[in-house]
Enzyme design. Structure first.
Site, PDB file in Angstrom:
ATOM      1  N   VAL A   1       0.838  -1.203   0.000  1.00  0.00           N
ATOM      2  CA  VAL A   1       0.000   0.000   0.000  1.00  0.00           C
ATOM      3  C   VAL A   1       0.872   1.252   0.000  1.00  0.00           C
ATOM      4  O   VAL A   1       1.920   1.298   0.638  1.00  0.00           O
ATOM      5  CB  VAL A   1      -0.969   0.037   1.207  1.00  0.00           C
ATOM      6  N   ASP A   2       0.414   2.236  -0.738  1.00  0.00           N
ATOM      7  CA  ASP A   2       0.998   3.569  -0.663  1.00  0.00           C
ATOM      8  C   ASP A   2       0.456   4.222   0.602  1.00  0.00           C
ATOM      9  O   ASP A   2      -0.512   3.739   1.205  1.00  0.00           O
ATOM     10  CB  ASP A   2       0.602   4.355  -1.910  1.00  0.00           C
TER      11      ASP A   2
END
Length: 691
Positions: A380-381
């Site tokens: 995930v960013d």
């Protein structure tokens, strides 16, 4: 049914012979033209089928007419049934040979045609047939078999087409969300209701309490709560005030709003959702490609089995052997129709994509639905994915000999060309302070680490320490203060002018209220979570540890995200990447499943395999559940179709006759064939109510 086949009008697929699905269902309640046609053919010929069947079953028992007259009566009554009502079946049968694409209509056409032609010959020229073909004083005819097969096939198609029509119910519901009109405010202050098609970008629109938002745009005046549940599945209304984005087709629950239209027509989120769902519904799952290959070879095998059945019964069966041969060969051709096999996965995909869309989950294609359940790792960013993606300016700190306002002004001047949320926060703060911004002479985005350019003739770089190191800029005097800000969870950028560090800018991006719960659910599901962000290590650790993320990676470039995904894949992991920015697009495309936040950029959404309309990571858990349910449903359908044929073909061929004395009438075979297709569609429809 095959996505590569596109026609300007309704018709049937030249590959599988099934009725083509419209690219987009209409809101009108118009029935499928094929359904109307088949229904008319069925009801007009049903009484004739009943009479022919009655004569065949009871004519010789009750001496209703002479043995020489009865075949002629059955012939006359059967002609409209077979040659008119059954004509579409023969057309599709011929097409299957012409296109070298054997399918269910190949078997139906061969079986019905063989029974009818044989019976016509037996009626007109009975002297050509040996005595072994005679029964009850005449050569046996099978007009009733041909008639009943046509009627039952029509009935099965009617039930199937009606059931298939219900698979697009979710898509029709989405189409029906859009309001028909909008209330436009003219420059002179007058208001008028206009058709939605006449709304243009830049129009000012009034939304009264209880009304639907007409198009996508931004709030100019007022404050209210918007019910976005139709698009996101979330029941709690979302507060909106000046500057907030609103989405067309959502409902204004309380206060009055004035908005500016920004996206209209096919550019609105609702239109894009409908287009994505329709595209996904037309796509083919990998599992279906295998079924298509099996079905093609299966038809040829069935024709061979029917020929062998005919010869074995005719040469070695009990008397009248050739009568048994004809009946059993017909039963094999009819019961083995691979209709259920062809419907097994497309119906599940159509229902699943529609259901997912109503919960704010958009699958790009059927392959994404099939693959999502296998994911065991999610990268995930941070910005816009774990956090709000709407950073608020925190503070500016100047290096010795520099002015804070000047640091902010230069940084904001350069950031005017950036679409990154952190840049927006800096620009907004500079404008709030009334600073005079200059136009950037040049601008270059060093994706994931910052920006470069020229402002007022000076070389300017703004970004994280990786960018400073790349530029060869000494930022050590600011390191202590920067580290202190990062420890508080802020994103810190260094501003360098003409190769010298001038100051720091800190922007805080609050974690989404739903993120902690989403992370908990994902970990409970056994997923390994990796956070890869371009922010510094201290900021990354502050956010990651607060959320309990398994692996935390900071100062990550876009190319590094791709390398991270490749490293995890090399370890045998099935990796999903969740992000929302342009810099996430390469990683989204490289991952086994790219998950784009619907609140992010169009580039990210185009690169992703799945889009979460609300940008809520909790939807990943729902998407995995939909994927598992859909694949299980497809397997059930394929298993049912294969078991049905595996059991039905041997029984129809008569393998149980020597042991149990069982034979399968072509009439029963036709009924079983139709019911199998309806059963597969009905099983797919269960996905609509799955939790």
């Amino acid at each position: 049914m095959h996505p590569e086949i596109r026609r300007a009008a309704p018709g049937n697929c030249p590959i599988c012979g099934m009725a083509l699905e419209p690219l987009l269902p209409g809101l009108e309640d118009e029935e499928n033209p094929e359904l109307v046609d088949f229904t008319r053919r069925f009801w007009w010929t049903l009484p004739l089928t009943a009479i022919v069947t009655t004569l065949a079953m009871f004519g010789h028992r009750f001496d209703l007419m002479s043995p020489t007259t009865q075949p002629w009566v059955e012939l006359v009554l059967s002609i409209p049934i077979v040659l008119w009502a059954g004509w579409p079946f023969f057309v599709r049968c011929v097409q299957s040979f012409r296109n070298a694409s054997p399918n269910m209509w190949t078997l139906i056409g061969l079986g019905t045609g063989a029974a009818f032609v044989y019976s016509v010959a037996a009626t007109i020229t009975p002297q050509w047939f040996p005595e072994s073909f005679a029964s009850h004083g005449r050569v046996g005819v099978y007009f009733e078999a041909a008639a009943v097969i046509v009627s039952l096939t029509l009935l099965g198609q009617i039930l199937e087409l009606r059931a298939r029509g219900r698979t697009s119910a979710a898509l029709k519901a989405l189409l029906g969300l859009a309001p028909k009109t909008a209330r436009r405010l003219d420059a002179d202050g007058r208001e008028a209701d206009i058709p939605l098609a006449l709304v243009h970008v830049g129009d000012r629109l009034r939304i009264r309490p209880g009304e639907k938002v007409p198009v996508d745009g931004v709030v100019l005046e007022g404050e209210s709560s918007i019910d976005e549940s139709m698009l996101t599945g979330e029941p709690i209304p979302v507060g909106k005030r000046v500057g907030d984005k609103v989405v067309g087709a959502t409902i204004n629950t309380s206060g009055a709003l004035i908005m500016r239209a920004e996206r209209v027509g096919s550019e609105t989120m609702l239109s894009q959702i409908v287009a994505m769902v329709a595209q996904a519904q037309r796509s083919r799952a990998p599992m279906q490609r295998m079924a298509d290959l099996v079905a093609g070879w299966f038809v040829m095998a069935v024709i061979a089995i029917a020929v062998v059945t005919f010869l074995v019964w005719g040469l070695f069966g009990p008397q009248p052997s050739w009568v048994y041969a004809t009946l059993n060969a017909l039963a094999v051709l009819i019961i083995a129709c691979p209709c259920a096999l062809g419907l097994a996965t497309p119906m599940s995909i159509m229902v699943a994509t529609g259901k997912a869309a109503t919960q704010g989950i958009l699958f790009r294609d059927a392959a994404a639905i099939e693959a999502f359940r296998t994911i065991d790792t999610i990268v995930v960013d941070k910005t816009g994915t774990l956090t709000e993606g709407k950073p608020a300016f925190d503070r500016v700190a100047a290096a010795a000999g520099f002015d804070e306002s000047e640091v902010l002004r230069i940084a904001a001047s350069l950031d005017q060309g950036s679409e990154h949320p952190l840049a927006h926060a800096i620009v907004d703060e500079a404008r709030r302070r009334g600073l005079a911004l200059a136009a950037a002479g040049t601008f270059e985005s060093a994706s994931g680490i910052g920006v470069r350019g020229t402002v007022e003739g000076r070389r300017v770089a703004l970004g994280n320490t990786t960018l400073m190191d790349d530029e060869g800029i000494d930022h050590a005097p600011l390191a202590g203060q920067a580290e202190s800000l990062r420890a508080q969870g802020a994103s810190v950028m260094v501003l360098a002018v003409d190769g010298k560090a001038n100051g720091l800018l800190a922007v805080s991006d609050p974690i989404k209220p739903t993120t902690a719960e989403a992370v908990r659910q994902l970990r409970q599901a056994g997923l390994h979570l990796v956070m890869a962000t371009g922010d510094g290590w201290t900021t990354a650790r502050a956010v990651g540890r607060a959320l309990g993320i398994d692996e935390i990676l900071g100062e990550v470039k876009p190319a590094d995200k791709v390398a991270i995904i490749e490293r995890l894949q090399a370890q045998g992991r099935r990796v999903a990447m969740a992000g929302d920015g342009i810099n996430d697009a390469p990683a989204l495309a490289r991952a086994d499943i790219g998950i784009a936040m619907g609140t992010g950029t169009d580039v990210a959404m185009n690169a992703g395999h799945v889009t979460l309309v609300k940008g809520d990571l909790r939807a990943i858990v729902r998407a995995r559940a939909i994927s598992r349910q859909t694949v299980r449903n497809m397997r059930e359908n394929l298993g049912f179709a294969l078991v049905y044929n595996a059991l039905g073909v041997p029984i129809a061929a008569g393998v149980l006759y020597p042991v149990l004395g069982w034979l399968l009438s072509p009439l029963i075979a036709a009924l079983a064939m139709s019911l199998s297709s309806v059963s597969v569609v009905s099983n797919a429809l269960r996905l609509r109510s799955a939790r």
